[in-house]
Design an enzyme around this catalytic site. Structure first.
Site, mmCIF file in Angstrom:
data_model
loop_
_atom_site.group_PDB
_atom_site.id
_atom_site.type_symbol
_atom_site.label_atom_id
_atom_site.label_comp_id
_atom_site.label_asym_id
_atom_site.label_seq_id
_atom_site.Cartn_x
_atom_site.Cartn_y
_atom_site.Cartn_z
ATOM 1 N N ARG A 52 14.659 18.277 23.694
ATOM 2 C CA ARG A 52 13.436 17.587 23.238
ATOM 3 C C ARG A 52 12.746 16.881 24.406
ATOM 4 N NH1 ARG A 52 13.965 13.599 18.190
ATOM 5 N NH2 ARG A 52 14.759 12.186 19.781
ATOM 6 N N LYS A 151 7.697 12.871 22.415
ATOM 7 C CA LYS A 151 8.247 11.511 22.456
ATOM 8 C C LYS A 151 7.755 10.886 23.763
ATOM 9 C CE LYS A 151 12.586 9.279 21.145
ATOM 10 N NZ LYS A 151 12.117 8.350 20.150
ATOM 11 N N GLU A 184 6.483 9.518 8.437
ATOM 12 C CA GLU A 184 7.788 8.976 8.858
ATOM 13 C C GLU A 184 7.639 7.477 9.044
ATOM 14 O OE1 GLU A 184 8.798 10.349 12.840
ATOM 15 O OE2 GLU A 184 6.691 10.370 13.413
HETATM 16 N N1 PXG Z 1 10.506 9.182 14.394
HETATM 17 C C1 PXG Z 1 10.115 8.472 15.460
HETATM 18 C C2 PXG Z 1 8.696 8.122 15.620
HETATM 19 C C3 PXG Z 1 11.066 8.059 16.395
HETATM 20 O O1 PXG Z 1 10.697 7.364 17.476
HETATM 21 C C4 PXG Z 1 12.785 9.123 15.056
HETATM 22 C C5 PXG Z 1 11.790 9.508 14.177
HETATM 23 C C6 PXG Z 1 14.200 9.553 14.809
HETATM 24 O O2 PXG Z 1 14.587 10.532 15.745
HETATM 25 P P1 PXG Z 1 16.092 10.718 16.221
HETATM 26 O O3 PXG Z 1 16.039 11.900 17.108
HETATM 27 O O4 PXG Z 1 16.512 9.465 16.933
HETATM 28 O O5 PXG Z 1 16.892 10.963 14.991
HETATM 29 C C7 PXG Z 1 12.427 8.380 16.200
HETATM 30 C C8 PXG Z 1 13.491 7.967 17.165
HETATM 31 C C9 PXG Z 1 14.049 2.868 20.417
HETATM 32 C C10 PXG Z 1 14.516 4.109 19.782
HETATM 33 O O6 PXG Z 1 14.843 2.173 21.020
HETATM 34 C C11 PXG Z 1 13.637 4.928 19.122
HETATM 35 C C12 PXG Z 1 14.094 6.069 18.512
HETATM 36 C C13 PXG Z 1 15.424 6.399 18.573
HETATM 37 C C14 PXG Z 1 16.308 5.573 19.265
HETATM 38 C C15 PXG Z 1 15.851 4.413 19.865
HETATM 39 O O7 PXG Z 1 12.867 2.572 20.332
HETATM 40 N N2 PXG Z 1 13.177 6.813 17.872
#
Ligand code: PXG
Length: 286
Positions: A52, A151, A184
């Protein structure tokens, strides 16, 4: 303890880990990142996170100066130096420093930053009792403007929605897309359960396709829980039997209230609990 941070393969004490104020990551949010976790010294779904990250970079025309095996080795080296086994890992790649203008071609030194730290989760009672969320008025980025699949370091869209949630006394906020469909939450994907069926918005609802989301879908298939990707509107969440969020930081967390309405019987539901436990087993079994 002061953790060491890796910048371009060099380790710095936390307080000395710095990059240029001319870096376009700072000036324009021009860069990409990943938030990952390690359990018992193993990074959960590292190849998927790296795929990703490199896809996000590809989408913004950013060439990451090292390849995936080198990145993977540097992640593990940083964890080991810091003697961390259950950790939060933040991988950041910036465009690098350039001139005070948008032109990314004037940046020639992308910065690869690996921060490892303790994880800060929601308090345990949030997992037992479920959390309350609100719908944010801030809509999720239109995918034709800035794809939520990237991201990127520009998280203002999510931060603005998060502020709305916090102002309402909630830890998370639900974001809708430009069509008013459920997308989301600010840092988590959303699932509902209705009549025994697990449902989540499809990737074209304008979401980041979470790695935790994909793991939970796989677990549901293994547990023979009926599953569908389906367009959802707020009404579907209001009348759901169960609702939960998934993310690397949150793992699986139940939502028991949205916009002041109680979901189901107001307690984490059976399917949520089953998937939460299965997810815990998965991360601990690596
Ligand atoms: N949607 C958004 C907008 C995110 O930023 C997820 C869904 C979940 O994705 P994952 O791959 O983690 O299952 C995210 C993930 C942080 C932080 O510290 C942010 C995320 C994950 C871990 C830490 O801001 N975002």
């Amino acid at each position: 303890m002061s953790f060491q941070v890796s910048i371009n393969g060099q380790l710095f004490n936390k307080q000395d880990a710095k990059i240029s104020v001319y870096d376009h990551g700072l000036l324009y949010g021009d860069g990409v990142f990943e938030g990952m976790r390690s359990y018992g010294g193993q990074v959960f779904k590292l190849p998927e996170h790296l795929d990703r990250l490199y896809e996000s970079a590809q989408a913004i025309g950013l060439k990451i100066p090292i390849d995936k095996p080198e990145m993977s080795a540097e992640v593990y080296r940083t964890l080991e130096i810091n003697q961390l086994s259950d950790a939060y890992i933040r991988l950041v790649v910036t465009r690098g420093s350039g001139s005070l203008g948008l032109d990314p071609n004037r940046c020639s030194d992308p910065q690869v930053i690996i921060i490892t730290d303790h994880i800060s989760l929601y308090p345990p009672e949030r997992y037992q009792e479920g959390m309350e969320i609100v719908t944010a008025a801030t809509m999720r980025n239109h995918s034709a403007a800035l794809s939520p699949r990237i991201k990127s370091l520009n998280y203002l869209n999510n931060i603005l929605a998060k502020m709305e949630g916090l102002r309402a006394g909630c830890d998370e906020a639900l974001m809708l897309n430009h069509k008013g469909e459920v997308a989301e939450c600010t840092g988590d994907n959303i699932f509902i359960v209705k009549n025994g069926c697990l449902i989540t918005p499809p990737s074209d609802a304008g979401i980041l396709e979470g790695i935790t989301r994909n793991s939970v879908i796989e677990l549901a298939l293994q547990l023979e829980i009926p599953f569908a990707e389906k367009t959802l509107v707020r009404h579907d969440v209001y009348v759901a039997d169960e609702c939960f969020l998934t993310g690397s930081a949150a793992e699986v967390i139940s939502v028991t209230k949205i916009d002041g309405r109680t979901i189901g019987d107001g307690k984490p539901g059976n399917i949520t609990l089953r998937l939460g436990e299965a997810f815990k087993r998965l991360v601990n079994s690596q």
